[in-house]
Design an enzyme around this catalytic site. Structure first.
Site, PDB file in Angstrom:
ATOM      1  N   LYS A 113     -47.873   9.732   7.800  1.00 12.49           N
ATOM      2  CA  LYS A 113     -48.921   8.729   7.941  1.00 12.49           C
ATOM      3  C   LYS A 113     -50.315   9.345   7.989  1.00 12.49           C
ATOM      4  O   LYS A 113     -51.297   8.679   7.695  1.00 12.49           O
ATOM      5  CB  LYS A 113     -48.648   7.851   9.151  1.00 12.49           C
TER       6      LYS A 113
HETATM    7  C1  LIG Z   1     -43.435   5.282   9.184  1.00 13.95           C
HETATM    8  C2  LIG Z   1     -42.341   6.249   8.952  1.00 13.95           C
HETATM    9  C3  LIG Z   1     -41.304   5.993   8.022  1.00 13.95           C
HETATM   10  C4  LIG Z   1     -41.203   4.684   7.271  1.00 13.95           C
HETATM   11  O1  LIG Z   1     -42.229   4.502   6.335  1.00 13.95           O
HETATM   12  P1  LIG Z   1     -42.524   3.055   5.725  1.00 13.95           P
HETATM   13  O2  LIG Z   1     -43.760   3.196   4.923  1.00 13.95           O
HETATM   14  O3  LIG Z   1     -42.711   2.140   6.920  1.00 13.95           O
HETATM   15  O4  LIG Z   1     -41.347   2.656   4.919  1.00 13.95           O
HETATM   16  C5  LIG Z   1     -40.357   6.984   7.806  1.00 13.95           C
HETATM   17  N1  LIG Z   1     -40.394   8.152   8.484  1.00 13.95           N
HETATM   18  C6  LIG Z   1     -41.362   8.426   9.382  1.00 13.95           C
HETATM   19  C7  LIG Z   1     -41.330   9.709  10.104  1.00 13.95           C
HETATM   20  C8  LIG Z   1     -42.364   7.492   9.651  1.00 13.95           C
HETATM   21  O5  LIG Z   1     -43.321   7.772  10.548  1.00 13.95           O
END
Ligand SMILES: *Cc1c(COP(=O)(O)O)cnc(C)c1O
Length: 467
Positions: A113
């Protein structure tokens, strides 16, 4: 100038800057570009070997139009990725014949993210500095989004950032990443409730238009278009470095809210040579069930060892449905109405389109632990539980196809040290934090406990930003 339209067809058409600042459309829909630009194969080929920031510039520029001058945008990209702990930003590591990990965990909070949040922080601050305005970011998090948002907005002059997380229900690393920043514009709020409560109160704040406009509320959850856009970059970066467009590359994506894999879908729409796009879920498998049966039905949330994928419904799936239903906003509005009472059946035409576009698979808790163990034994790589879900599902899909297919890339979405208990349970190894954040457990924490009460929350936000 690229224009952005809502998936429900009733909200105003916006520019990139407006769509970024708005987040959720006022008709409840999600913004998508009216037209996705298509790159020629030579344009992709020319990106091989370039820096992450240069690839980001080329990929994002057509979507942001003239929001920033070229020089300004290059400066924002440089600042956004300077704090990453790896010169490649998103390095590829091979774990088996034809199978690669794309390591997306070298950012400041050790999860993918950061890739989107860091550049959004820079873009929002630059836009606000120009207009002299301030905004209030409020987000709800089950862990990773909140820490990434706080890290991206801490200390920015024109932004206050409030993050609601469920008290006692995030990991210690996640909590400390939210509660230890010392800047006055950072407000970590532990809500007396669950993640669903936090998300519901956030939605209530956005639906109170007087409050929303009064504090200039902005959202950075995964439905913000700018986040999706920033994530398109690493699909291009990985694919061109593995030989695209001359050979097609497949991706498997550990999926929760469908933001990350939707970015892969956009990359393919831009003409990137992507073969398979595989949705990988844990036992919260609404997406895998929907792809197999055509029924998109909620089934509650069961906690898992890959908690960032523990979702009842995937908010960004609406964007894929919008295309699958021929961009019919009224049809999407009707489906989302049905979803409130538990779910809907995907039409045959839409399901065919989705199946032609995405493959899917699920991974149980036992399989997640076994995959962490096996991958360590076979390649020396220690996976986080989310990455392990991806690797397991990727292996299932690679096994089912011939070896002449191009490489498979599994997205490693978090650093193993972010989920040390599950990793230790699987492998016997307790992964240490990278040296640059080794003192996280010593830093003092600062957090406000808040009730699960809309009026109290809105009063607190107003008071803190003194409007
Ligand atoms: C947010 C997240 C996901 C999922 O991603 P999406 O975009 O919500 O599908 C998977 N793995 C980790 C470590 C995350 O922080």
């Amino acid at each position: 100038m690229m224009r952005y339209i809502s998936t429900r067809g009733q909200a105003p058409v916006l520019t990139f800057e407006q769509a970024m600042m708005t987040g959720l459309a006022r008709d409840g829909g999600l913004y998508v570009p009216e037209v996705v630009p298509v790159f020629a194969p030579e344009t992709f080929a020319a990106l091989a070997g370039q820096s992450y920031e240069d690839v980001a510039f080329a990929v994002m520029k057509p979507f942001i139009g003239d929001t920033f001058t070229d020089a300004e945008f290059r400066g924002l990209l440089t600042r956004a990725y300077a704090g990453f702990g790896h010169a490649a930003r998103a390095p590829l590591v091979q774990i088996a014949p034809n199978h690669f990990l794309l390591e997306l965990f070298h950012g400041p909070t050790l999860a993918f993210k950061d890739f989107a949040m860091q550049i959004i922080g820079q873009m929002m601050q630059a836009a606000l500095a120009r207009s002299g305005e301030r905004i209030t970011i409020v987000g709800a998090t089950s862990g990773d989004t909140g820490s990434a948002a706080i890290e991206a907005f801490r200390g920015l002059a024109n932004v206050d950032v409030f993050i609601l997380y469920p008290h006692g229900r995030v990991s210690e690393v996640q909590r400390r990443q939210m509660t230890t920043p010392t800047e006055a514009n950072v407000h970590a709020l532990a809500i007396d409730g669950s993640f669903d409560d936090a998300q519901a109160r956030l939605k209530d704040m956005f639906n109170d238009f007087a409050f929303r406009d009064g504090v200039r509320l902005a959202g950075v959850n995964s439905i913000n278009w700018a986040r999706v856009l920033a994530q398109v970059v690493y699909y291009v970066y990985a694919a061109v470095n593995l030989g695209a467009p001359a050979r097609k590359v497949s991706f498997t994506v550990p999926t929760g809210n469908f933001g990350d894999i939707f970015a892969g879908y956009i990359a393919r729409k831009m003409g990137l040579a992507i073969d398979q796009l595989v949705i990988a879920t844990n036992h919260n498998d609404i997406l895998d069930r929907a792809m197999r049966s055509g029924d998109y039905k909620t089934d509650g949330v069961r906690p898992s060892i890959s908690p960032s994928m523990d979702i009842a419904v995937s908010s960004n799936f609406e964007r894929a449905l919008f295309d699958a239903y021929g961009r019919d906003g009224a049809a999407i509005d009707a489906l989302m109405g049905e979803l409130k009472s538990g779910g809907f059946r995907i039409s045959q035409g839409a399901l065919s389109m989705l199946r032609a576009t995405f493959a899917s698979g699920r991974c149980s808790e036992e399989e997640t632990l076994a995959t962490i163990r096996a991958t360590l034994a076979n390649s020396g790589q220690l996976l986080c539980p989310h990455g392990a879900v991806g690797v397991k599902v990727a292996e299932d899909h690679m096994g089912a196809h011939d070896a002449n297919r191009g490489p498979m890339v599994t997205l490693a979405t978090a650093h193993p040290a972010k989920f040390p208990d599950a990793v230790e349970q699987a492998s016997g190894i307790r992964p240490p934090l990278p040296p640059r954040m080794a003192d996280l457990y010593q830093r003092p924490e600062r957090v406000t406990l808040v009730p699960n009460d809309l009026q109290a929350l809105m009063a607190l936000v107003r008071e803190r930003i003194a409007i």
